[in-house]
Design a protein around this motif. Structure first.
Motif, PDB file in Angstrom:
ATOM      1  N   ASP A 209       0.832  -1.203   0.000  1.00  0.00           N
ATOM      2  CA  ASP A 209       0.000   0.000   0.000  1.00  0.00           C
ATOM      3  C   ASP A 209       0.870   1.258   0.000  1.00  0.00           C
ATOM      4  OD1 ASP A 209      -2.663   1.094   0.077  1.00  0.00           O
ATOM      5  OD2 ASP A 209      -2.210   1.793   2.104  1.00  0.00           O
ATOM      6  N   GLY A 210       0.544   2.202  -0.862  1.00  0.00           N
ATOM      7  CA  GLY A 210       1.298   3.462  -0.936  1.00  0.00           C
ATOM      8  C   GLY A 210       2.426   3.455  -1.931  1.00  0.00           C
ATOM      9  N   ILE A 211       2.780   2.278  -2.485  1.00  0.00           N
ATOM     10  CA  ILE A 211       3.865   2.196  -3.465  1.00  0.00           C
ATOM     11  C   ILE A 211       3.330   2.608  -4.843  1.00  0.00           C
ATOM     12  CG2 ILE A 211       5.383   0.613  -4.713  1.00  0.00           C
ATOM     13  CD1 ILE A 211       5.729  -0.956  -2.130  1.00  0.00           C
ATOM     14  N   ASP A 212       4.075   3.484  -5.503  1.00  0.00           N
ATOM     15  CA  ASP A 212       3.686   3.961  -6.836  1.00  0.00           C
ATOM     16  C   ASP A 212       4.417   3.233  -7.957  1.00  0.00           C
ATOM     17  OD1 ASP A 212       1.967   6.187  -5.890  1.00  0.00           O
ATOM     18  OD2 ASP A 212       3.866   6.959  -5.112  1.00  0.00           O
ATOM     19  N   THR A 213       5.707   2.949  -7.734  1.00  0.00           N
ATOM     20  CA  THR A 213       6.566   2.354  -8.751  1.00  0.00           C
ATOM     21  C   THR A 213       7.308   1.179  -8.147  1.00  0.00           C
ATOM     22  OG1 THR A 213       6.895   4.453  -9.926  1.00  0.00           O
ATOM     23  CG2 THR A 213       8.568   2.755 -10.252  1.00  0.00           C
ATOM     24  N   LEU A 214       7.430   0.098  -8.911  1.00  0.00           N
ATOM     25  CA  LEU A 214       8.245  -1.013  -8.426  1.00  0.00           C
ATOM     26  C   LEU A 214       8.707  -1.878  -9.583  1.00  0.00           C
ATOM     27  CD1 LEU A 214       6.179  -3.902  -6.799  1.00  0.00           C
ATOM     28  CD2 LEU A 214       5.109  -2.093  -8.106  1.00  0.00           C
ATOM     29  N   PHE A 215       9.792  -2.616  -9.308  1.00  0.00           N
ATOM     30  CA  PHE A 215      10.300  -3.612 -10.246  1.00  0.00           C
ATOM     31  C   PHE A 215      10.009  -4.989  -9.682  1.00  0.00           C
ATOM     32  CE2 PHE A 215      13.519  -6.781 -11.207  1.00  0.00           C
ATOM     33  CZ  PHE A 215      13.458  -6.816 -12.596  1.00  0.00           C
ATOM     34  N   LEU A 216       9.544  -5.897 -10.563  1.00  0.00           N
ATOM     35  CA  LEU A 216       9.290  -7.284 -10.189  1.00  0.00           C
ATOM     36  C   LEU A 216       9.986  -8.203 -11.175  1.00  0.00           C
ATOM     37  CD1 LEU A 216       5.432  -7.082  -9.519  1.00  0.00           C
ATOM     38  CD2 LEU A 216       7.246  -7.098  -7.795  1.00  0.00           C
ATOM     39  N   THR A 217      10.667  -9.222 -10.665  1.00  0.00           N
ATOM     40  CA  THR A 217      11.206 -10.233 -11.567  1.00  0.00           C
ATOM     41  C   THR A 217      10.045 -10.924 -12.281  1.00  0.00           C
ATOM     42  OG1 THR A 217      11.169 -11.945  -9.865  1.00  0.00           O
ATOM     43  CG2 THR A 217      13.205 -10.650 -10.093  1.00  0.00           C
ATOM     44  N   THR A 218      10.329 -11.548 -13.397  1.00  0.00           N
ATOM     45  CA  THR A 218       9.288 -12.180 -14.200  1.00  0.00           C
ATOM     46  C   THR A 218       8.467 -13.166 -13.378  1.00  0.00           C
ATOM     47  OG1 THR A 218      10.669 -11.956 -16.160  1.00  0.00           O
ATOM     48  CG2 THR A 218       8.856 -13.533 -16.284  1.00  0.00           C
ATOM     49  N   ARG A 219       9.136 -14.023 -12.623  1.00  0.00           N
ATOM     50  CA  ARG A 219       8.417 -15.038 -11.846  1.00  0.00           C
ATOM     51  C   ARG A 219       7.527 -14.404 -10.784  1.00  0.00           C
ATOM     52  NH1 ARG A 219       7.896 -19.441 -14.765  1.00  0.00           N
ATOM     53  NH2 ARG A 219       9.884 -20.019 -15.679  1.00  0.00           N
ATOM     54  N   LEU A 220       8.040 -13.391 -10.092  1.00  0.00           N
ATOM     55  CA  LEU A 220       7.248 -12.732  -9.053  1.00  0.00           C
ATOM     56  C   LEU A 220       6.084 -11.968  -9.681  1.00  0.00           C
ATOM     57  CD1 LEU A 220       7.327 -12.578  -5.989  1.00  0.00           C
ATOM     58  CD2 LEU A 220       8.678 -10.480  -6.177  1.00  0.00           C
ATOM     59  N   PHE A 221       6.340 -11.322 -10.798  1.00  0.00           N
ATOM     60  CA  PHE A 221       5.283 -10.613 -11.531  1.00  0.00           C
ATOM     61  C   PHE A 221       4.160 -11.580 -11.902  1.00  0.00           C
ATOM     62  CE2 PHE A 221       3.384  -9.214 -15.529  1.00  0.00           C
ATOM     63  CZ  PHE A 221       3.088  -7.879 -15.279  1.00  0.00           C
TER      64      PHE A 221
END
Length: 526
Positions: A209-221
């Motif tokens: 909650d509150g996060i605007d931008t993030l990076f996710l690895t393919t598997r986590l995404f």
């Protein structure tokens, strides 16, 4: 970009804004400035300076970030060495990078919060950090990155939206460079998310909650799209990459937020290309270079291939590494001078589509040879996705069998029929339904855990196949079905009874609808 000046400007500009936020504490930019000045002063008093490497072995992530920035302000380079690594491996890594100092806590650095920032010098070619990446020989390689290289990440406006950046990546993983330096040097707040929290899909929407931008690895995404899709309604921008993508997962998330499909080896500093997902893609590009530079797609003789043909991707942009620290031989193999430019060999097979975007095909080392045929594992996965899989799948060859692991609860007979109608027989895998496709600490596929799991299951599999052989009284192969071998209802009941006496639960539907290999892999025990 003068990195030292950039840090000073940002710290002065956002003085009272929250810089780092985790469950236990909050640090403002002013506090981060004071702490990192103290670390820098302490390191300088111990003779640390330009060209030196500081090993950071701190168990606390917020403190580690302080030590990383403090090291940079001292004019040195950092190398994060996880506390969880075996002592032998940690010592080997420190020896390889010639670490001058090892830091485990902020207090150990010395200097104090009231210390003045020491007079140190940083140049575009100053050594900034060293990150280890796995080597094909089994020995990790130390990737040396200079100050100039992170400019393309920090200064790319499409990589940042809103006020808060999620920080999930382990600090020894290069995605953390984007999160930490990209986030802080754009005046954002870093919200630290633990590994346990990132894997608890029931609480992910609340934790993020509150996060605007993030990076996710393919598997986590892919996992979040499958198990916590409401997350994508909360964030503004998600960058994802690291492995072969699923078009379905990317397009599903892009219905709710901006999704950038990014690509880049560690050796080219985090990301080298990007594509904004628009939902119309049939093939998902890794996009175009966003930095001023060049790329080539070449054959085995380093000659450019015609447009549309596959070849190895070479990249020459401002992010290309200095080299592998202490390994000139590996550096000379990975770096190539062509047309007056310094290219990095990615080892990735790609081609250029009609829109001149790069399409990722496969890692060259994910090509396997089965019965004399060269196979791209990604082609097997792509065919499986075309059946309509909604969740992750993974093709893997263990040296004996081609396997396809799927998370969807599907009719295996129909999936196998789909694969056989589109792939030659030697490419048709044995399908195994699994609850999870394991990830390692970097959020990428953990092949070793899959291999270990296969090894543990081999005894059970052999026992099941022995029962099949004895009842059917013939030589059998994993790709054959019970009916192919002349099985009838009497033999079926005999197999079910014998396996049941050994603790295996098999029913008629499974026996009649799956190959013997799939039965051996999927039948439950106990």
């Amino acid at each position: 970009m003068n990195l030292k000046e950039k840090i000073n400007i940002i710290f002065n500009l956002y003085h009272e804004k929250t810089a780092i936020l985790d469950e236990s504490r909050t640090l403002t930019y002013r506090q981060l400035d004071e702490l990192t000045r103290g670390v820098a002063a302490g390191l300088c008093s111990r003779g640390v300076g330009k060209g030196d490497v500081v090993a950071i072995e701190c168990p606390e992530r917020a403190d580690s970030i302080v030590l990383m920035i403090g090291t940079i302000r001292a004019g040195a380079a950092y190398c994060v060495i996880p506390e969880s690594y075996p002592d032998h491996r940690k010592e080997k890594m420190k020896l390889l990078v010639q670490a001058k100092v090892s830091l485990h806590t902020i207090a150990e650095a010395g200097g104090g919060e009231e210390a003045a920032l020491p007079e140190t010098e940083r140049q575009p070619d100053s050594l900034l950090y060293i990150i280890f990446t796995s080597g094909s020989t089994g020995e990790p390689k130390a990737v040396a990155i200079e100050d100039r290289s992170i400019g393309k990440i920090v200064n790319e406006p499409s990589f940042y939206q809103g006020e808060t950046m999620g920080q999930l990546a382990p600090l020894e993983f290069d995605a953390s460079v984007y999160e930490i330096f990209g986030g802080l040097l754009n005046g954002m707040t870093l919200k630290l998310i633990s590994k346990d929290d990132s894997l608890d899909c029931d609480t992910v929407p609340e934790r993020f909650d509150g996060i605007d931008t993030l990076f996710l690895t393919t598997r986590l995404f892919n996992l979040y799209v499958d198990e916590a899709p409401e997350l994508f309604r909360k964030v503004s921008l998600v960058l994802t990459g690291g492995e072969r993508c699923s078009v379905h997962h990317l397009q599903e998330a892009a219905r709710y937020c901006t999704v950038l499909h990014v690509y880049g080896p560690t050796e080219t500093t985090v990301f080298a290309t990007a594509h904004r997902v628009d939902g119309t893609e049939l093939q998902m590009p890794i996009g175009k270079l966003f930095d001023q530079g060049a790329f080539m797609i070449v054959d085995g003789d380093n000659l450019a291939v015609p447009a549309g043909q596959q070849g190895e991707l070479l990249i020459a942009d401002s992010g290309v590494m200095r080299g592998y620290f202490g390994n000139t031989e590996a550096s000379s193999r990975a770096l190539l001078e062509l047309d007056g430019r310094r290219f990095y060999r990615t080892g990735d097979t790609v081609y250029l589509d009609a829109e001149e975007e790069i399409i990722y095909v496969e890692r060259k080392d994910r090509q396997v040879k089965i019965s004399g045929y060269r196979i791209e594992l990604g082609e097997v996965e792509k065919c499986a996705y075309s059946f309509g899989l909604q969740k992750d799948c993974l093709a893997h060859y263990d040296g004996q069998r081609l396997m396809l692991y799927v998370k969807d609860q599907v009719n295996l007979e129909q999936l196998r029929g789909h694969l056989r109608s589109r792939l030659p027989e030697y490419m048709v895998p044995t399908v195994k339904v699994v609850d999870i496709i394991p990830m390692n600490t970097n959020g990428k596929t953990d092949i070793s855990e899959i291999i270990n799991g296969n090894s543990m299951a081999s005894n059970n599999r052999n026992e099941i196949m022995q029962v099949m052989t004895s009842v059917l009284k013939s030589e059998i192969a994993a790709e054959q079905t019970f009916l192919d071998l002349g099985g009838d209802s009497i033999k079926a009941m005999e197999i079910i009874w014998q396996l049941g006496s050994k603790g295996y639960q098999l029913d008629l539907d499974m026996l009649f609808s799956r190959t013997l290999g799939e039965i051996a892999d999927n039948v439950s025990h106990g």
